[in-house]
Design a protein around this motif. Structure first.
Motif, PDB file in Angstrom:
ATOM      1  N   MET A   1      14.610   0.645 -35.742  1.00  0.00           N
ATOM      2  CA  MET A   1      13.575   0.102 -34.978  1.00  0.00           C
ATOM      3  C   MET A   1      13.847   0.076 -33.459  1.00  0.00           C
ATOM      4  O   MET A   1      14.874  -0.473 -33.284  1.00  0.00           O
ATOM      5  CB  MET A   1      12.861  -1.086 -35.047  1.00  0.00           C
ATOM      6  N   ASN A   2      13.096   0.670 -32.540  1.00  0.00           N
ATOM      7  CA  ASN A   2      13.448   0.394 -30.964  1.00  0.00           C
ATOM      8  C   ASN A   2      12.684  -1.030 -30.517  1.00  0.00           C
ATOM      9  O   ASN A   2      11.955  -1.566 -31.266  1.00  0.00           O
ATOM     10  CB  ASN A   2      13.094   1.653 -30.222  1.00  0.00           C
ATOM     11  N   CYS A   3      13.043  -1.088 -29.251  1.00  0.00           N
ATOM     12  CA  CYS A   3      12.527  -2.536 -28.872  1.00  0.00           C
ATOM     13  C   CYS A   3      11.044  -2.602 -28.722  1.00  0.00           C
ATOM     14  O   CYS A   3      10.538  -3.458 -29.243  1.00  0.00           O
ATOM     15  CB  CYS A   3      13.128  -2.668 -27.502  1.00  0.00           C
ATOM     16  N   ASN A   4      10.574  -1.528 -28.392  1.00  0.00           N
ATOM     17  CA  ASN A   4       8.807  -1.542 -28.256  1.00  0.00           C
ATOM     18  C   ASN A   4       8.390  -1.780 -29.995  1.00  0.00           C
ATOM     19  O   ASN A   4       7.245  -2.615 -30.027  1.00  0.00           O
ATOM     20  CB  ASN A   4       8.274  -0.263 -27.918  1.00  0.00           C
ATOM     21  N   GLU A   5       9.077  -1.133 -30.761  1.00  0.00           N
ATOM     22  CA  GLU A   5       8.434  -1.249 -32.277  1.00  0.00           C
ATOM     23  C   GLU A   5       8.886  -2.787 -32.566  1.00  0.00           C
ATOM     24  O   GLU A   5       8.041  -3.401 -33.558  1.00  0.00           O
ATOM     25  CB  GLU A   5       9.266  -0.156 -33.055  1.00  0.00           C
ATOM     26  N   ILE A   6       9.799  -3.313 -32.341  1.00  0.00           N
ATOM     27  CA  ILE A   6      10.162  -4.682 -32.659  1.00  0.00           C
ATOM     28  C   ILE A   6       9.090  -5.546 -32.038  1.00  0.00           C
ATOM     29  O   ILE A   6       8.618  -6.518 -32.634  1.00  0.00           O
ATOM     30  CB  ILE A   6      11.610  -4.876 -32.334  1.00  0.00           C
ATOM     31  N   ILE A   7       8.883  -5.418 -30.582  1.00  0.00           N
ATOM     32  CA  ILE A   7       7.861  -6.359 -30.053  1.00  0.00           C
ATOM     33  C   ILE A   7       6.502  -6.042 -30.629  1.00  0.00           C
ATOM     34  O   ILE A   7       5.681  -7.097 -30.931  1.00  0.00           O
ATOM     35  CB  ILE A   7       7.620  -5.761 -28.405  1.00  0.00           C
ATOM     36  N   ASN A   8       6.136  -5.043 -31.016  1.00  0.00           N
ATOM     37  CA  ASN A   8       4.988  -4.809 -31.802  1.00  0.00           C
ATOM     38  C   ASN A   8       4.705  -5.315 -33.306  1.00  0.00           C
ATOM     39  O   ASN A   8       3.775  -5.881 -33.538  1.00  0.00           O
ATOM     40  CB  ASN A   8       4.775  -3.186 -31.934  1.00  0.00           C
ATOM     41  N   LYS A   9       5.922  -5.259 -33.918  1.00  0.00           N
ATOM     42  CA  LYS A   9       6.041  -6.006 -35.013  1.00  0.00           C
ATOM     43  C   LYS A   9       5.894  -7.467 -34.877  1.00  0.00           C
ATOM     44  O   LYS A   9       5.147  -8.203 -35.932  1.00  0.00           O
ATOM     45  CB  LYS A   9       7.221  -5.877 -35.708  1.00  0.00           C
ATOM     46  N   LEU A  10       6.436  -8.127 -33.589  1.00  0.00           N
ATOM     47  CA  LEU A  10       6.255  -9.519 -33.684  1.00  0.00           C
ATOM     48  C   LEU A  10       4.958  -9.778 -33.146  1.00  0.00           C
ATOM     49  O   LEU A  10       4.421 -10.704 -33.784  1.00  0.00           O
ATOM     50  CB  LEU A  10       7.261  -9.985 -32.148  1.00  0.00           C
ATOM     51  N   LYS A  11       4.256  -8.789 -32.749  1.00  0.00           N
ATOM     52  CA  LYS A  11       2.760  -9.300 -32.129  1.00  0.00           C
ATOM     53  C   LYS A  11       1.740  -9.345 -33.523  1.00  0.00           C
ATOM     54  O   LYS A  11       1.180  -9.938 -33.754  1.00  0.00           O
ATOM     55  CB  LYS A  11       2.278  -8.291 -31.174  1.00  0.00           C
ATOM     56  N   THR A  12       2.060  -8.285 -34.316  1.00  0.00           N
ATOM     57  CA  THR A  12       1.230  -8.064 -35.453  1.00  0.00           C
ATOM     58  C   THR A  12       1.572  -8.947 -36.431  1.00  0.00           C
ATOM     59  O   THR A  12       0.572  -9.228 -37.365  1.00  0.00           O
ATOM     60  CB  THR A  12       1.200  -6.367 -35.955  1.00  0.00           C
ATOM     61  N   THR A  13       2.696  -9.120 -36.971  1.00  0.00           N
ATOM     62  CA  THR A  13       2.950  -9.902 -38.122  1.00  0.00           C
ATOM     63  C   THR A  13       3.835 -11.322 -37.826  1.00  0.00           C
ATOM     64  O   THR A  13       4.066 -12.043 -38.623  1.00  0.00           O
ATOM     65  CB  THR A  13       4.098  -9.344 -38.864  1.00  0.00           C
ATOM     66  N   GLN A  14       4.068 -11.759 -36.545  1.00  0.00           N
ATOM     67  CA  GLN A  14       4.610 -12.900 -36.274  1.00  0.00           C
ATOM     68  C   GLN A  14       5.941 -12.876 -36.884  1.00  0.00           C
ATOM     69  O   GLN A  14       6.667 -14.202 -36.948  1.00  0.00           O
ATOM     70  CB  GLN A  14       3.890 -14.230 -36.386  1.00  0.00           C
ATOM     71  N   ASN A  15       6.713 -11.948 -36.987  1.00  0.00           N
ATOM     72  CA  ASN A  15       7.813 -11.966 -37.784  1.00  0.00           C
ATOM     73  C   ASN A  15       8.890 -10.829 -37.438  1.00  0.00           C
ATOM     74  O   ASN A  15       8.451  -9.763 -36.654  1.00  0.00           O
ATOM     75  CB  ASN A  15       7.820 -11.682 -39.099  1.00  0.00           C
ATOM     76  N   ALA A  16      10.104 -11.282 -37.612  1.00  0.00           N
ATOM     77  CA  ALA A  16      11.187 -10.055 -37.200  1.00  0.00           C
ATOM     78  C   ALA A  16      12.598 -10.347 -38.034  1.00  0.00           C
ATOM     79  O   ALA A  16      12.432 -11.792 -38.208  1.00  0.00           O
ATOM     80  CB  ALA A  16      11.378  -9.821 -35.730  1.00  0.00           C
ATOM     81  N   ASP A  17      13.224  -9.644 -38.631  1.00  0.00           N
ATOM     82  CA  ASP A  17      14.208 -10.243 -39.021  1.00  0.00           C
ATOM     83  C   ASP A  17      15.441 -10.518 -38.010  1.00  0.00           C
ATOM     84  O   ASP A  17      15.489 -10.087 -37.025  1.00  0.00           O
ATOM     85  CB  ASP A  17      14.892  -9.108 -40.444  1.00  0.00           C
ATOM     86  N   LYS A  18      16.708 -10.928 -38.813  1.00  0.00           N
ATOM     87  CA  LYS A  18      17.709 -11.226 -37.619  1.00  0.00           C
ATOM     88  C   LYS A  18      18.295 -10.138 -37.102  1.00  0.00           C
ATOM     89  O   LYS A  18      18.290 -10.369 -35.676  1.00  0.00           O
ATOM     90  CB  LYS A  18      18.750 -11.840 -38.811  1.00  0.00           C
ATOM     91  N   ASP A  19      18.438  -9.016 -37.642  1.00  0.00           N
ATOM     92  CA  ASP A  19      19.091  -7.820 -37.003  1.00  0.00           C
ATOM     93  C   ASP A  19      17.920  -7.359 -36.103  1.00  0.00           C
ATOM     94  O   ASP A  19      18.466  -6.787 -34.756  1.00  0.00           O
ATOM     95  CB  ASP A  19      19.218  -6.719 -38.223  1.00  0.00           C
ATOM     96  N   GLU A  20      16.748  -7.255 -36.248  1.00  0.00           N
ATOM     97  CA  GLU A  20      15.817  -6.952 -35.097  1.00  0.00           C
ATOM     98  C   GLU A  20      15.827  -8.006 -34.070  1.00  0.00           C
ATOM     99  O   GLU A  20      15.759  -7.381 -32.733  1.00  0.00           O
ATOM    100  CB  GLU A  20      14.374  -6.861 -35.976  1.00  0.00           C
ATOM    101  N   LEU A  21      16.144  -8.957 -34.258  1.00  0.00           N
ATOM    102  CA  LEU A  21      15.865 -10.066 -33.212  1.00  0.00           C
ATOM    103  C   LEU A  21      17.412  -9.757 -32.235  1.00  0.00           C
ATOM    104  O   LEU A  21      17.248  -9.932 -31.002  1.00  0.00           O
ATOM    105  CB  LEU A  21      15.897 -11.500 -33.529  1.00  0.00           C
TER     106      LEU A  21
END
Ligand code: SF4
Length: 353
Positions: A1-21
């Motif tokens: 995942m790139n940064c924009n995808e991770i930001i989008n995931k944070l916004k839509t699921t309120q979550n990210a895993d450790k590697d993504e963070l």
């Protein structure tokens, strides 16, 4: 995942895993940071509109039995000026604060055994009797579970206890033997169990901190689900061994505020004094990155400079009323408005997974 995808995931699921963070914190570009900021501000505005909650901070004691390596009022700092406020002093701060519109009082201090449970229970009772419409927040460090229960029963509503770092090995580099990471974390869970609105939090850029530590902090907040989270940049103090470390970065602190807001949409998130210390507009920027609380100082001005946790702390010279006017103007300058309410935690229908 790139940064924009991770930001989008944070916004839509309120979550990210450790590697993504970790990836996000290490790789985010200026454009992506702005996307993150806008999303966090939007989420905060959905919950709080343009309203900013205020907390009146009363620094009741600069005595502390602990010796945290980074702290200016640590026990072994012989240059620290020690003071304690009397019950009358504290009540007089509350009187002034109430007249100014404060509906939350935060009693903060080092771990000072002078303030016994009996003394604090009586004080809490008196504040509650005088101001039944106000919330009392305690920020007095680790106390026994029995003590925390008694203070809650006496009427305290909230408790702030920053975990400082969610990594045990890192915690042990910041604190001497005898201070226990496990006890700190257990105390936070106990506070929640007792029924306090509980605040955790951490320093950004503290000595020896890694991006992995920060990812652990974010995941710890997610797991603990505190009602409040206080984060601020590490700021060195001249009388500590960490005097030569750089202060934490403004940009990184703001990024973390935004991530915390996306992961915990309802959380009460202050733009801290430490943020205002490292940058003239730090608190305004904090709000624009998703924070929704500020904590002006109600302590008597003659003692402000002695509650010196770190160097160059702002607002040590002004009276409470001046601090409040200044903050109101600062908030107004960015389109926000300070409100006179308790500002309790409320869970809106977020889509938490
Ligand atoms: S950080 Fe808190 S517990 Fe540690 S020495 Fe300072 S006042 Fe005491």
């Amino acid at each position: 995942m790139n940064c924009n995808e991770i930001i989008n995931k944070l916004k839509t699921t309120q979550n990210a895993d450790k590697d993504e963070l970790i990836y996000l914190l290490d790789n985010i570009t200026d454009d992506e940071r702005e996307t993150l900021r806008k999303n966090a501000q939007e989420v905060a505005q959905e919950r709080f509109g343009n309203k900013i909650f205020i907390r009146g901070l009363i620094e009741i004691s600069s005595f502390c039995k602990n010796d945290c390596f980074y702290c200016g009022i640590r026990r072994s700092n012989k240059n620290a000026v020690r003071y304690r406020l009397s019950a009358e002093d504290i009540l007089s701060c509350c009187d002034k604060g109430y007249a100014l519109g404060f509906r939350t009082f935060v009693l903060q201090g080092g771990e000072d055994s002078h303030f016994t449970d009996d003394m604090l229970c009586e004080l809490i009772g008196e504040i509650k009797q005088r101001y039944p419409d106000c919330a009392i927040t305690l920020s007095l460090g680790e106390r026994s579970f029995d003590s925390l229960q008694r203070l809650y029963n006496a009427g305290a509503d909230r408790y702030l206890l920053r975990h400082e770092t969610a990594c045990k090995a890192h915690y042990e580099r910041l604190h001497p033997d005898g201070m226990s990471f496990d006890n700190r974390v257990n105390t936070l869970y106990k506070l929640k169990e007792i029924g306090y609105q509980t605040g955790a939090g951490f320093m950004v850029g503290s000595p020896f901190q890694t991006t992995e530590n920060l990812a652990d902090d974010l995941l710890f907040i997610k797991k603990l689900k505190p009602q409040m989270c206080g984060i601020g940049p590490f700021v060195p103090h001249k009388d500590t061994d960490y005097r030569d470390f750089e202060h934490g970065s403004l940009e990184l602190t703001l990024t973390l505020l935004s991530i915390i807001r996306l992961m915990n949409p309802d959380i009460l998130l202050p733009a801290t004094t430490a943020l205002g210390t490292i940058d003239f507009r730090g608190r305004e920027l904090g709000i624009l990155h998703g924070a929704n609380v500020v904590m002006p100082n109600l302590s008597p001005s003659e003692h402000r400079k002695d509650y010196s946790l770190y160097d160059n702390k702002i607002c040590t010279g002004e009276e409470a009323a001046e601090c409040l006017v200044c903050l109101k103007n600062r908030m107004r300058s960015i389109g926000y408005e300070i409100v006179n309410s308790r500002g309790d935690y409320r869970q809106l229908n977020n889509k938490e997974k």
